[in-house]
Design a protein around this motif. Structure first.
Motif, short mmCIF file in Angstrom:
data_model
loop_
_atom_site.label_atom_id
_atom_site.label_comp_id
_atom_site.label_asym_id
_atom_site.label_seq_id
_atom_site.Cartn_x
_atom_site.Cartn_y
_atom_site.Cartn_z
N LYS E 172 0.88 -1.22 0.23
CA LYS E 172 0.02 0.11 -0.04
C LYS E 172 1.19 1.09 0.12
O LYS E 172 1.89 1.26 1.03
CB LYS E 172 -0.91 0.07 1.16
N PRO E 173 0.58 2.28 -0.96
CA PRO E 173 1.46 3.42 -0.96
C PRO E 173 1.21 4.32 0.10
O PRO E 173 0.36 5.18 -0.10
CB PRO E 173 1.13 3.99 -2.22
N GLU E 174 1.58 4.36 1.30
CA GLU E 174 1.21 4.79 2.39
C GLU E 174 1.94 6.30 2.42
O GLU E 174 1.36 7.15 3.21
CB GLU E 174 1.41 4.26 3.66
N VAL E 175 3.11 6.36 2.04
CA VAL E 175 3.75 7.63 1.91
C VAL E 175 4.45 7.80 0.48
O VAL E 175 4.93 6.85 0.05
CB VAL E 175 5.02 7.65 2.94
N ILE E 176 3.92 8.75 -0.06
CA ILE E 176 4.48 9.06 -1.43
C ILE E 176 5.00 10.48 -1.42
O ILE E 176 4.66 11.45 -0.94
CB ILE E 176 3.18 9.18 -2.50
N LEU E 177 6.47 10.09 -1.99
CA LEU E 177 7.34 11.51 -1.82
C LEU E 177 7.50 11.93 -3.04
O LEU E 177 8.14 11.29 -3.90
CB LEU E 177 8.69 10.87 -1.05
N ASP E 178 7.55 13.24 -3.28
CA ASP E 178 7.89 14.01 -4.41
C ASP E 178 9.48 13.81 -4.68
O ASP E 178 10.34 14.22 -3.83
CB ASP E 178 7.46 15.46 -4.30
N ILE E 179 9.79 13.68 -5.91
CA ILE E 179 11.30 13.46 -6.20
C ILE E 179 11.58 14.41 -7.57
O ILE E 179 12.59 14.14 -7.94
CB ILE E 179 11.58 12.12 -6.47
N THR E 180 10.87 15.32 -7.89
CA THR E 180 10.95 16.07 -9.07
C THR E 180 12.44 16.58 -8.81
O THR E 180 13.17 16.79 -9.95
CB THR E 180 9.98 17.09 -8.94
N GLU E 181 12.57 17.30 -7.86
CA GLU E 181 14.05 17.90 -7.63
C GLU E 181 15.22 16.83 -7.93
O GLU E 181 16.00 17.60 -8.58
CB GLU E 181 14.06 18.46 -6.20
N THR E 182 15.15 15.75 -7.77
CA THR E 182 16.31 14.83 -7.89
C THR E 182 15.98 13.99 -8.89
O THR E 182 16.77 12.84 -8.94
CB THR E 182 16.82 14.12 -6.72
N TYR E 183 14.92 14.02 -9.77
CA TYR E 183 14.68 12.97 -10.61
C TYR E 183 15.80 12.64 -11.53
O TYR E 183 16.07 11.76 -12.12
CB TYR E 183 13.22 13.05 -11.28
N GLU E 184 16.34 13.67 -12.02
CA GLU E 184 17.56 13.55 -13.09
C GLU E 184 18.75 12.60 -12.53
O GLU E 184 19.38 11.80 -13.27
CB GLU E 184 18.03 15.01 -13.60
N GLN E 185 19.09 13.11 -11.18
CA GLN E 185 19.93 11.98 -10.46
C GLN E 185 19.56 10.80 -10.52
O GLN E 185 20.58 9.85 -10.76
CB GLN E 185 20.14 12.70 -9.18
N LYS E 186 18.43 10.46 -10.34
CA LYS E 186 17.83 9.03 -10.03
C LYS E 186 18.26 8.44 -11.45
O LYS E 186 18.45 7.24 -11.60
CB LYS E 186 16.38 8.88 -9.86
N GLU E 187 17.66 9.15 -12.60
CA GLU E 187 17.85 8.65 -14.05
C GLU E 187 19.21 8.29 -14.08
O GLU E 187 19.43 7.21 -14.83
CB GLU E 187 17.24 9.71 -14.90
N ALA E 188 20.21 9.24 -13.80
CA ALA E 188 21.79 8.95 -14.11
C ALA E 188 21.99 7.79 -13.44
O ALA E 188 23.08 6.99 -13.87
CB ALA E 188 22.23 10.25 -13.64
N ALA E 189 21.62 7.63 -12.13
CA ALA E 189 21.86 6.42 -11.29
C ALA E 189 21.44 5.21 -11.95
O ALA E 189 22.26 4.23 -11.95
CB ALA E 189 21.67 6.39 -9.79
N MET E 190 20.13 5.19 -12.62
CA MET E 190 19.68 3.99 -13.20
C MET E 190 20.57 3.68 -14.38
O MET E 190 20.71 2.51 -14.74
CB MET E 190 18.07 4.05 -13.61
N ASN E 191 20.94 4.62 -15.01
CA ASN E 191 21.63 4.44 -16.26
C ASN E 191 23.13 3.80 -16.09
O ASN E 191 23.80 3.17 -17.04
CB ASN E 191 21.90 5.71 -17.09
N CYS E 192 23.53 3.48 -14.74
CA CYS E 192 24.59 2.95 -14.37
C CYS E 192 24.54 1.38 -14.64
O CYS E 192 25.56 0.73 -14.65
CB CYS E 192 25.00 3.49 -13.03
N PHE E 193 23.36 0.92 -14.53
CA PHE E 193 23.23 -0.44 -14.60
C PHE E 193 22.78 -0.82 -16.12
O PHE E 193 21.30 -1.06 -16.40
CB PHE E 193 22.03 -0.95 -13.57
N ALA E 194 23.63 -0.52 -16.88
CA ALA E 194 23.05 -0.36 -18.42
C ALA E 194 22.84 -1.69 -19.03
O ALA E 194 21.99 -1.72 -19.97
CB ALA E 194 24.37 0.10 -19.12
N ALA E 195 22.78 -2.69 -18.36
CA ALA E 195 22.48 -4.05 -18.84
C ALA E 195 21.12 -4.30 -18.59
O ALA E 195 20.61 -5.45 -19.06
CB ALA E 195 23.58 -5.29 -18.31
N GLN E 196 20.40 -3.61 -17.94
CA GLN E 196 18.76 -3.88 -17.40
C GLN E 196 17.96 -2.76 -18.20
O GLN E 196 17.35 -1.96 -17.42
CB GLN E 196 18.80 -3.87 -16.16
N PRO E 197 18.19 -2.45 -19.36
CA PRO E 197 17.30 -1.02 -19.89
C PRO E 197 15.95 -1.20 -19.61
O PRO E 197 15.25 -0.24 -19.36
CB PRO E 197 17.74 -1.12 -21.54
#
Lengths: 241, 241, 241, 241, 241, 241
Positions: E172-197
């Motif tokens: 259940k999504p009891e706590v939903i946190l806004d990550i607009t401010e850091t979403y680009e960083q998350k995307e960059a971090a996800m791209n570090c795991f390039a074998a799992q597009p």
């Protein structure tokens, strides 16, 4: 209840049986039979007060807890009790411990077993004990689980204590028992654990709240204090109760 | 149960009380008191067999159902029953009907009320009746709900029938009652609804299965047939049962 | 189902697969492929009848169970079966046993796995086996779980048996399969466990009840006997079914 | 699915059937038969964009929604559709509306009915429609519910749309259907509701997420887009699926 | 959050913390303090891509995962991290590991702990870690759990990651946190795991969906990306939030 | 909370808001803004004490309740309150009442709405009000729900009171608020309903129990009294709280 009723209580730590079932245990001690197994002193997880004493040792903590237990069972009128002194926080079960409890069940031949319910949101030990007692009760009835000199027992009814925070532990008060008759004994037993005054206050308030529920659900005005329990299996009998 | 036990049964359709509670009702009719309210003939929703007859009319369907009911209550030993003849499929409640049931409850002063449980995956009428009876039972205890000549009743215990498909209706068998003593009467009552042989077979099998559960949960070998029910409120009493 | 369908059945004790899935297993044995793994003889927990014999030994109990299994699988048409002879009541898993089951899954490459569901209110072994099979099925698909000579399997669908007391085990009949075609074989297989006549009667009644549910949910009149199962994952496909 | 498969879709508001089931509906329109009932234009509750226009009237809002619907059904290949123009926000059912839907079901004789699931945390209309369709489907099978010229239908399978916020609406994806084949049509239909670009984006993302789940649960690599549904009754059939 | 906020993150495998909490972790790294414990490289269970390389070894897989982690934490701005290199698939805890985590908690004195939630329908490791962290957090507050030089911590708030398939994991999504401010960083971090597009795409879509939910529940239009979490204990504070 | 925080409280009967939320309401009255709507005097369902007076009339009961309310809101510091005088036990909603509440919400523009939670095991009125307020809050945000002179409101957060018997009403304490600061005011307000001393005692005990839970969950020692609530939607924000 009468002299053919045997209540076996299995308590994870030193004082659990007092906070959560002291009133009912005193009733059974008075009118029927009670056997009490305390699995640990709660020395690691439920003795914060004692560890605040400079230079405290494990041995001393257990000693202090032992004295409190002795005093509390006296207040409840329980004479048949054992302390198995397992390490707590966290508690782990094994085959040897399982055999020991199966033997105890076969010896006591309880009509009712009272222990911790399956979920406790803040206390993993309570969950482990619940599973442990349930499994032992199943094994105790099976003829193929051979334990020399211990004949199988009839399936006992199982009941679970109310945990400290009931709703987040998914507790439902399926069985609410009036303890007006023995509430004073429970209060005296709680007072044996003098270092935890906030708990004495807490469980006193709870007994009154459950008393209110007992009156509302039943329409019986004379219920003043009560304790609530969950049941592991359906009620089976001859009429609505 | 004894002569002070008053069981009020509220059945949505003509035969619900037989399939789902006939054995227990016969026990109460024998040892205590039973008042039965049948809300509808089930003419629209539970008379497929009769409507297969060429030229069938609503009047005739009700007449046929009426005769079956008369025969079935006789088999169960129930003499105090009423048919309120509401339209079924689907059944709607209103203030007038609510007052009528509140009066009935205040008149009967039941210790126990038996009706449909809150959910039935295939039968919206049963759900409507469950809510209706629950609300009437609450209103019956309130002094401010003024109904001339009908003094308030004490809160009755409420129990719910097992629905046809239990699991998908979220039914839990919280109370399993032995009906070995009256099972023959139940079978005779079921046979009054001769056009539904598949249901007679079905509820016969179910009584045996619940008998097996009753034996397994209690260790009592003599339970052969049983009926299962849910309870609306916690059990309140003086000891573990 | 066809010759590309591989059903792997994992049964905790000697007779579980017969009571709970015998009809479906016989269908797969007839039209597709079945591999059966029986983890234990149920010598400790499900052989009360045999232990009632004076001077009984573990060896003899296992021998008796072995003969019954051999006879039962013959009735169901299953030729590929293994008995792993683990101790039961209670059953504990470890890494070695996990590897063994992963290898078995990779070898059989099942399209469907049938085993115990996640909860059984009276049988801790069944719960342990459910978790064990689920975990093995996950590991069997992972390329990093290296087991010489055993290439990864595709994710199989997992289905759970109906437990003995369904509602108090939170069982939902998500998949109800018609077994009219093979019901006689199931009955013959059940009769191989002659010392448990009450169970033969019980599971016979249940097959009829589930047949009634199958007819009601689907409108198909020809379904006479059925077995119910739970599913571990959502149904995935191309159309409503 | 084939030409004997009749899918009846009941949508509370103008666009619900597109966001929540457009891909599956297009598949049935292509390979089988689709009948679509749209209960309201969503003029009050789901037309915020249109009401932002200065001087807007109810008539104009309905007209705009009507044109969008006409365009969207064309994209999905649906030719048999009706708009019942009930008031929305909130929607109330009555006996006349019930009879109308029962007649529709008896006319269409659907094998499958697709509508809203029982709970929607933000949309009371969806909950009302779910109950309405379920009850109508039950009544449609009952011979005693006499509606001139409309013979009873066989019990249809019922499926529920995924609500906008699935978890807080207690939605479980019990049936996940691949819509890769018709995803472009769904996208085109969504684009007919041009004033709600955030929803087009939202349901596009969701189709990809459900596609990922479809691949993970089934091991089928070719599933790219999917829609998820809940089912009202158990699956009944002859084999594991 | 401010410099007094300490977030402790416990991740079962190499990349869990990035997919499931990367946006929030980056926010805490920017405005407060983050300590990250990665329990395993996920070499057995979550490195299918790497094992597809001919002649692959465990050592090489761990080395590759190590480099990806180093790069990802850099993108998120996390400097305090440890990799405990436990075997995964499946992961087992013991007393020594428990002591190690209790010490870590007592050292970090987190205000908030972020780890896996209690159920994950496809990932037994995540369930084991959830239980492990919860128990360690309880033990960390108990004065009787003596670990030289590590004074007890105050009870931290516990939050659970959203699992891959939320509904079938009872999330259940009891706590939903806004990550607009850091979403680009998350995307960059996800791209570090390039074998799992496919996962990068998946968790990108999910961040947008949760952003939609955040807007709908709060009425705040500026939330574009969000992450959802469950909470282990009730919110306690001074006002509605 | 500050002067921009608007709390709208909707209470089914005369005293519900005092027992269940008096402490929090007093805090908002002190530091922010409170608007209170009392839907009924509870003359039929919650005035048993008054009806025990010989010759009592409905008018007199309402008058007595009115005086108690006036006194209680004064104690809590609430000046903006309305009594809508609907009949209770049982309470039925309609379109006109819905419009009235939608207008009220649009007028108050609450940041937070506090009312009854969705289930109350003993009080059907509370359930009806919960649904009523939830639906009104949804309609209040919809631009198409035209009510002259009342512009749409932003989605408010919704919170539910703790019912009298929490567990059997499926209540979860998701939000526990410290009321130490205003507990005396709550006590004074409770004392305005002097004919119900058992409730004053009951809700006093409960405030202490919830204070204990607040301390245990947060580690904050200064929380002495608390009230618990459920939340209708997930928490949305920028950080863990």
């Amino acid at each position: 209840m009468d002299k053919n009723s045997n209540l076996l209580v299995v308590s994870a730590h030193a004082a659990d049986f007092v906070w959560r079932g002291g009133g009912v245990i005193a009733k059974y001690a008075k009118h029927a039979n009670v056997s009490l197994v305390i699995l640990s002193y709660g020395a690691r997880g439920e003795s914060n007060d004692l560890w605040n004493i400079e230079g405290q040792t494990l041995e001393n903590v257990k000693k202090a807890r032992h004295e409190e237990i002795e005093e509390a069972v006296k207040q409840l009128g329980v004479t048949d009790y054992e302390i198995w002194d397992y390490e707590d926080y966290h508690m782990e079960m094994n085959s040897e411990r399982m055999d020991r409890l199966v033997k105890k069940i076969r010896e006591v031949k309880p009509t009712d077993i009272l222990t911790h319910g399956p979920k406790d949101a803040f206390n993993p030990d309570h969950e482990a004990v619940s599973k442990f007692v349930f499994e032992a009760s199943v094994l105790s009835t099976s003829n193929g689980v051979r334990l020399d000199g211990y004949a199988t027992a009839k399936q006992a009814r199982l009941f679970g204590f109310e945990p400290h925070q009931s709703e987040i532990s998914d507790f439902k008060p399926e069985v609410i028992l009036d303890i007006t008759e023995t509430y004073e004994q429970k209060e005296a037993a709680m007072n044996c654990f003098a270092a935890q005054p906030h708990l004495i206050d807490y469980y006193g308030s709870r007994a009154k709240l459950r008393g209110n529920h007992a009156r509302r659900c039943s329409g019986e005005k004379e219920y003043r204090y009560a304790e609530a329990f969950t049941r592991f299996f359906p009620y089976v009998g001859g009429e609505f109760i």
